[in-house]
Write a protein that holds these residues in place. Sequence first.
Motif, PDB file in Angstrom:
ATOM      1  N   ASN A 245       0.859  -1.173   0.000  1.00  0.00           N
ATOM      2  CA  ASN A 245       0.000   0.000   0.000  1.00  0.00           C
ATOM      3  C   ASN A 245       0.903   1.234   0.000  1.00  0.00           C
ATOM      4  O   ASN A 245       1.597   1.498   0.988  1.00  0.00           O
ATOM      5  CB  ASN A 245      -0.870   0.015   1.256  1.00  0.00           C
ATOM      6  CG  ASN A 245      -1.821  -1.160   1.309  1.00  0.00           C
ATOM      7  OD1 ASN A 245      -2.930  -1.083   0.806  1.00  0.00           O
ATOM      8  ND2 ASN A 245      -1.392  -2.258   1.917  1.00  0.00           N
TER       9      ASN A 245
ATOM     10  N   GLY B  52      -6.534  -3.992   2.008  1.00  0.00           N
ATOM     11  CA  GLY B  52      -6.016  -2.735   1.493  1.00  0.00           C
ATOM     12  C   GLY B  52      -6.291  -1.598   2.453  1.00  0.00           C
ATOM     13  O   GLY B  52      -7.110  -1.715   3.358  1.00  0.00           O
TER      14      GLY B  52
ATOM     15  N   VAL C 129      -4.770   5.314  -0.323  1.00  0.00           N
ATOM     16  CA  VAL C 129      -3.372   5.207  -0.731  1.00  0.00           C
ATOM     17  C   VAL C 129      -3.197   5.657  -2.181  1.00  0.00           C
ATOM     18  O   VAL C 129      -4.164   5.740  -2.933  1.00  0.00           O
ATOM     19  CB  VAL C 129      -2.823   3.773  -0.552  1.00  0.00           C
ATOM     20  CG1 VAL C 129      -2.821   3.368   0.912  1.00  0.00           C
ATOM     21  CG2 VAL C 129      -3.600   2.768  -1.391  1.00  0.00           C
TER      22      VAL C 129
ATOM     23  N   ALA D  22      -1.762   0.405  -4.995  1.00  0.00           N
ATOM     24  CA  ALA D  22      -1.563  -0.874  -4.324  1.00  0.00           C
ATOM     25  C   ALA D  22      -0.956  -1.850  -5.324  1.00  0.00           C
ATOM     26  O   ALA D  22      -1.342  -1.883  -6.492  1.00  0.00           O
ATOM     27  CB  ALA D  22      -2.885  -1.407  -3.796  1.00  0.00           C
TER      28      ALA D  22
END
Length: 161
Positions: free
Chosen positions: A69, A100, A104, A107
Amino acid sequence: MNPDDFRHAIGHFPTGVAVITTTVNGEAHGATVSALSSLSLEPPMLIVCLKDTSRTLTAVKQSGRFLVNLLAEDQADIAAHFATRDGAKLAPTEPGKLPGIPGVLGAIACEVDSMVRGGSHIILMATVTAVEMASAGRPLTYYRGRFGGFLPALTLVKPSD
């Protein structure tokens, strides 16, 4: 060589910050890392280093896979949260799904190919199985023991986003 001198010197090299997550038997695990690098484009592979006593490393060894992440500059609190060994860090996940972290930059799903010891850490060499870029933004960085943002000084190539 004094380890504190080395820590001080290498601290002057800024790195990006990510949280590695995995799941074993529905229990999710995660750890903050700054030792992350691309290894190969053909096939797509990367290297992640985790401390040999890490609970997340134990879980990655069991599951054989993990999710990188890539943290955004406003996620320092998440990096700090996953940098500790205390308590549960992630909610349980549905079977077969890698956990997850919302918000972010992206990923990267990986499967472990091999592991080697490097001092107090285990170096994971992994094949990338999927990539998802979740949002635009700037990365969280780590420099001289502190989290911070990134300000570009010069553009050498046109950004793709």
